[in-house]
Write a protein that holds these residues in place. Sequence first.
Motif, short mmCIF file in Angstrom:
data_model
loop_
_atom_site.label_atom_id
_atom_site.label_comp_id
_atom_site.label_asym_id
_atom_site.label_seq_id
_atom_site.Cartn_x
_atom_site.Cartn_y
_atom_site.Cartn_z
N TRP A 27 27.95 11.23 -27.57
CA TRP A 27 26.16 11.39 -28.51
C TRP A 27 25.76 12.95 -28.34
O TRP A 27 26.30 14.02 -27.37
N ASN A 28 24.76 12.98 -28.67
CA ASN A 28 23.53 14.05 -28.61
C ASN A 28 22.23 13.70 -28.03
O ASN A 28 21.77 12.37 -28.94
N LEU A 29 21.50 14.16 -27.48
CA LEU A 29 20.13 13.60 -26.73
C LEU A 29 19.46 14.28 -27.72
O LEU A 29 17.99 13.71 -27.18
N SER A 30 19.99 15.49 -27.60
CA SER A 30 18.18 15.96 -28.50
C SER A 30 19.36 17.35 -29.06
O SER A 30 20.92 17.02 -29.51
N ASN A 31 18.88 18.30 -29.64
CA ASN A 31 19.70 19.31 -31.01
C ASN A 31 20.34 20.58 -29.47
O ASN A 31 20.85 20.63 -30.14
N GLU A 70 20.84 8.22 -35.28
CA GLU A 70 21.94 8.97 -35.67
C GLU A 70 22.77 10.71 -35.19
O GLU A 70 21.49 11.69 -34.83
N PRO A 71 23.66 10.66 -35.20
CA PRO A 71 24.04 12.21 -34.72
C PRO A 71 24.11 13.02 -35.11
O PRO A 71 24.26 13.08 -36.49
N ILE A 72 24.20 14.44 -34.64
CA ILE A 72 23.84 14.91 -35.19
C ILE A 72 25.70 15.44 -36.25
O ILE A 72 26.61 14.84 -35.96
N SER A 73 26.04 16.40 -36.71
CA SER A 73 26.79 16.77 -37.43
C SER A 73 27.86 17.24 -36.41
O SER A 73 29.28 16.55 -36.51
N PHE A 74 27.41 18.37 -35.81
CA PHE A 74 29.01 18.71 -34.67
C PHE A 74 28.93 17.69 -33.79
O PHE A 74 30.18 17.75 -33.07
N VAL A 75 28.11 16.03 -33.43
CA VAL A 75 28.84 15.62 -32.53
C VAL A 75 29.42 15.05 -33.42
O VAL A 75 30.01 14.26 -32.94
N MET A 76 29.54 14.83 -34.96
CA MET A 76 30.53 13.49 -35.58
C MET A 76 31.75 14.34 -35.49
O MET A 76 32.61 14.19 -35.77
N LEU A 141 28.09 24.08 -31.66
CA LEU A 141 27.11 23.55 -31.64
C LEU A 141 25.25 24.16 -32.33
O LEU A 141 25.00 23.82 -32.76
N LYS A 142 26.05 25.51 -32.07
CA LYS A 142 24.18 27.17 -33.15
C LYS A 142 25.90 27.85 -32.93
O LYS A 142 26.28 28.48 -32.27
N ARG A 143 25.50 27.70 -34.76
CA ARG A 143 26.25 28.29 -35.67
C ARG A 143 25.65 30.28 -35.82
O ARG A 143 24.02 30.10 -35.16
N ILE A 144 27.02 30.94 -35.61
CA ILE A 144 25.79 32.35 -35.92
C ILE A 144 26.76 32.73 -36.81
O ILE A 144 28.21 33.36 -36.72
#
Length: 546
Positions: A27-31, A70-76, A141-144
């Motif tokens: 899961w993601n708890l936050s961003n 709703e999970p974030i895309s990275f978690v999916m 999780l964080k794209r650069i």
Amino acid sequence: MAVDGILLHKMIPLLQADLPLRIQKIWNLSNTELLFQVHGKNAKKQLLISTHSLYNRIQFTNRKFSTPEEPISFVMLLRKYIEGSTIESIEQVGLDRWLIMNIRANNHLGDIVHYQFVIELMGKYANCILVSPEGKILDALKRIPPFANQVRTIQPGALFIPCEAQKKKNPFQDFQFDADKNLTTQFAGFSPLLSKEIEYRLDHGQHFSAIMQEIEMSNSLYFSNDHNPNHFHTIALNHLGTNKELSLEEGLDYLYKDLEEQDRIKQLVGDVMKFIQKERKHQERKLPRLQEEYQEALDCNRYRIYGDLLYAHQEEVEKGLNSISLRSYENNEIITIPLDPELDCKSNARKMFRLYNKRKKSQSYLQEQIQKTILERDYFLSLEEQLSYANVESARQIQEQLIKQGYLKRKNRKNQKKKKDRKLAIHSLVSKTGLGIRFGKNSFQNEEVTWHSPKSFTWLHAQDYHGAHVVIESESPDEETLRLAANIAAYFSSGRYSSSVPVSYCLIKELKKIPGAKPGMVQLGSYKTIYIDPNEEELNAYKLLN
């Protein structure tokens, strides 16, 4: 202070002790936070990974978390590739603040593949990256993008380039140092805080090797006397004074629990808080205007007098006048009547009677609007205060109920499945004398607690404050239980930092719903009052603040 390399070095063995770990849920708890439910050698555990700029870390935790629907895309993506897989090893790279999880999984054909899950805990650059068997980034999780960092691009399809290794000495192996230089520049894994502590100890006669041996043997986290949340480490902070010692995992939970909870709430309902504040301010601006209009409406009789006088003095009123002064038949006073110069006398008179009728009829409407505005203002004020001490679940309930009431619109997502309504979480405990106590932390929980309890139960609420509705499951509770319930009502209200807070209590049968009122608003009949000083220690003893 974020976790430094030495502290991460102490955390790694705690994770390795349970290997291999099977990933059951993600899961993601936050961003910035991921939660893995894993099963290791001993039992099921929760693995928390935080990439927050200040609170980044990795640890096992026993805390209870509320996960987003709703999970974030990275978690999916993680669920697609590594959910159900096995973490075979967890290795820190030197004493740097990043580590690699080697994960064995099965692809869609059933073949065994090996992924690397890279966790970088480097302050504002903290990140999680899933790397394919070919060494390419599947996602992060964080794209650069390349324009942000030409040396190290972090985005799907890019070749994974490891962080550059620090060219510093390992303090567990090499004890030689230059006393004229800062230890942070000489040894890997040292934060400025740890360097200051070691320099302090060296000045007081302790050997460097002995200090490093103490760090290696420690399984605790120490907090400083100054209560600065950035001042903690795995050895006692003698240069600041130490006031608390906990195990590593307990210490990290203790340190970050409330800070992270507030961050999650801000991420979850930041827009909701802005909406609530906007609506509250709108009602506050609207109320004086309505009250002013109501006072004008109460003075409607003067327009009837104007009309009567104009009809009685038609021969004296000429078209084109802006006003005229006539003597009143009631008190013989001179009255100045404003006129529309475009209208004749009869038309001005009719206009006055229309104003009279309009204002007379508007009196009841304006009274209703004033009452409605006061209720709306108080409602949004109560929601604003409830969010100030809400946990994530309670904040989500406030957001959901605002959507149901039509104040907010639900975000539309493609292929979104219809979710069942979550049951309201009502907080409960049993007092030392064996009586049950139930209470809510927001308007909707309050509604549930109050109107879904027997009418013979005792109800409490802080006077003149927005806050929790508390119900004791008894018609005549003992004094100890009554004071505990009053403490709950006072603490979970906007009066929590006051002293001698008045708390009203009565039987539920003495309560009435206010017609047209929002959830959680009631009218009291006969009641008594108890005065209480909110006591956080008592509530902590019942684990009500966890």
